[in-house]
Every structure is written in structure tokens, then in C-alpha cells.
Design a protein around this motif. Structure first.
Motif, mmCIF file in Angstrom:
data_model
loop_
_atom_site.group_PDB
_atom_site.id
_atom_site.type_symbol
_atom_site.label_atom_id
_atom_site.label_comp_id
_atom_site.label_asym_id
_atom_site.label_seq_id
_atom_site.Cartn_x
_atom_site.Cartn_y
_atom_site.Cartn_z
ATOM 1 N N ASP A 293 -2.266 -4.204 -11.478
ATOM 2 C CA ASP A 293 -2.600 -3.994 -10.067
ATOM 3 C C ASP A 293 -3.095 -5.267 -9.405
ATOM 4 O O ASP A 293 -2.765 -5.543 -8.259
ATOM 5 C CB ASP A 293 -3.669 -2.907 -9.939
ATOM 6 N N ASN B 21 4.539 3.956 -4.064
ATOM 7 C CA ASN B 21 4.032 4.931 -5.030
ATOM 8 C C ASN B 21 4.628 4.728 -6.424
ATOM 9 O O ASN B 21 3.950 4.913 -7.433
ATOM 10 C CB ASN B 21 4.343 6.351 -4.577
ATOM 11 N N TYR B 22 5.904 4.407 -6.442
ATOM 12 C CA TYR B 22 6.571 4.232 -7.733
ATOM 13 C C TYR B 22 7.318 2.910 -7.763
ATOM 14 O O TYR B 22 7.937 2.504 -6.778
ATOM 15 C CB TYR B 22 7.565 5.376 -7.993
ATOM 16 N N GLY C 245 8.210 10.209 -4.248
ATOM 17 C CA GLY C 245 7.819 10.647 -5.572
ATOM 18 C C GLY C 245 8.663 10.031 -6.669
ATOM 19 O O GLY C 245 9.534 9.192 -6.417
ATOM 20 N N CYS C 246 8.398 10.465 -7.891
ATOM 21 C CA CYS C 246 9.093 9.909 -9.045
ATOM 22 C C CYS C 246 10.585 10.224 -8.977
ATOM 23 O O CYS C 246 10.980 11.340 -8.698
ATOM 24 C CB CYS C 246 8.504 10.476 -10.333
ATOM 25 N N ASN D 3 0.797 -1.225 0.000
ATOM 26 C CA ASN D 3 0.000 0.000 0.000
ATOM 27 C C ASN D 3 0.829 1.275 0.000
ATOM 28 O O ASN D 3 0.380 2.315 -0.474
ATOM 29 C CB ASN D 3 -0.942 0.005 1.210
ATOM 30 N N GLU D 4 2.033 1.207 0.569
ATOM 31 C CA GLU D 4 2.854 2.403 0.672
ATOM 32 C C GLU D 4 3.687 2.674 -0.566
ATOM 33 O O GLU D 4 4.345 3.703 -0.671
ATOM 34 C CB GLU D 4 3.787 2.292 1.886
ATOM 35 N N TYR E 234 4.121 5.124 -12.023
ATOM 36 C CA TYR E 234 3.387 5.527 -10.825
ATOM 37 C C TYR E 234 2.279 4.512 -10.577
ATOM 38 O O TYR E 234 1.434 4.287 -11.454
ATOM 39 C CB TYR E 234 2.806 6.921 -11.031
ATOM 40 N N THR E 235 2.263 3.920 -9.401
ATOM 41 C CA THR E 235 1.300 2.858 -9.128
ATOM 42 C C THR E 235 -0.125 3.380 -8.980
ATOM 43 O O THR E 235 -1.072 2.619 -9.115
ATOM 44 C CB THR E 235 1.683 2.096 -7.855
ATOM 45 N N GLY E 236 -0.241 4.687 -8.752
ATOM 46 C CA GLY E 236 -1.566 5.247 -8.563
ATOM 47 C C GLY E 236 -2.226 5.772 -9.820
ATOM 48 O O GLY E 236 -3.380 6.181 -9.795
ATOM 49 N N SER F 261 8.324 4.681 -1.736
ATOM 50 C CA SER F 261 7.098 5.297 -1.244
ATOM 51 C C SER F 261 7.032 6.774 -1.578
ATOM 52 O O SER F 261 5.993 7.405 -1.431
ATOM 53 C CB SER F 261 6.983 5.107 0.270
#
Length: 123
Positions: free
Chosen positions: A74, A32-33, A102-103, A29-30, A52-54, A100
Motif C-alpha cells: 500500500d 478496489n481490485y 468488484g472482483c 483511491n477509487e 482486493y486493495t482494501g 473500481s
């Protein structure tokens, strides 16, 4: 604890293709990239692609643009690197990484790493 496991490396002739996979397990969950890095013998580790996983925003190094594609499933917590039109200079150990923050394309900023999978491209 998150674990990353790569697979899909191998040997191929120039012009061929390979698809690398990186399966993430544990509490993802934590993250991000996710990114793919590579390290050729005697060279620094370099960033190849990030995602980006989101939302799927992607980045590619100039050396692989138009040839490599990074993608994320996902449901399977798996990131892929489709590598086409491979060149001998793509020969390296390829690593999956996650962070966790940014890019970034800087290896030092990634907290999690897989064990690597070797790609060899012959001319």
C-alpha cells in the motif's frame, strides 16, 4: 488519472522465478481490485491473479495456483506477482490492470491497464 507501469519481465529457464511489479500513480483511491492478466501469442487474454486493495483477498487461476503469489504494498501503491516454478506455457505478455468495481477475472471489466511486460520461459 491513474497510470499503471509494469516492470520485471524477462527470460528465464523452466523452473526459474521472476517477480513482476506494477506501480500505480495518480488518484488511486477509487481502485478496489488490481489484477495480473497474460496473453500468449494467438490466445485470448486470461486472468492470472487478483487482489482486493482494501483487504488483500486474492484469487488465482488454476493454472498458477501454488506457483504464483500476488501481493500489494500500500505504501508504494505497487502490486507484485511473484512467479515461481515457471513453465514454458507461462510465456506471455503480462499486464497489470485495475478496476473500481468488484472482483472479476474478466479483462473487459477492468478500466485501467499497464503497457505490459514480456515473460519468456525456455525449456
Amino acid at each position: 488519472q491513474v497510470q499503471l507501469v509494469e516492470s520485471g519481465g524477462g527470460s528465464v529457464q523452466a523452473g526459474g522465478s521472476l517477480r513482476l511489479s506494477c506501480a500505480a500513480s495518480g488518484d488511486t483511491n477509487e481502485i478496489n481490485y488490481m489484477a495480473w492478466f497474460r496473453q500468449a501469442s494467438g490466445k485470448w487474454r486470461e486472468g492470472v491473479a487478483t487482489i482486493y486493495t482494501g483487504g488483500g483477498s486474492v484469487y488465482y487461476a488454476d493454472s498458477v495456483k501454488g506457483r504464483f503469489t500476488i501481493s500489494l504494498d500500500d505504501a508504494k501503491n505497487t502490486v507484485y506477482l511473484q512467479m515461481n516454478s515457471l513453465k514454458p506455457e507461462d510465456t506471455a505478455m503480462y499486464y497489470c490492470a485495475a478496476r473500481s468495481g468488484g472482483c472479476s477475472i474478466w479483462p473487459r471489466l477492468y478500466e485501467l491497464w499497464g503497457q505490459g511486460t514480456r515473460v519468456t520461459v525456455s525449456s
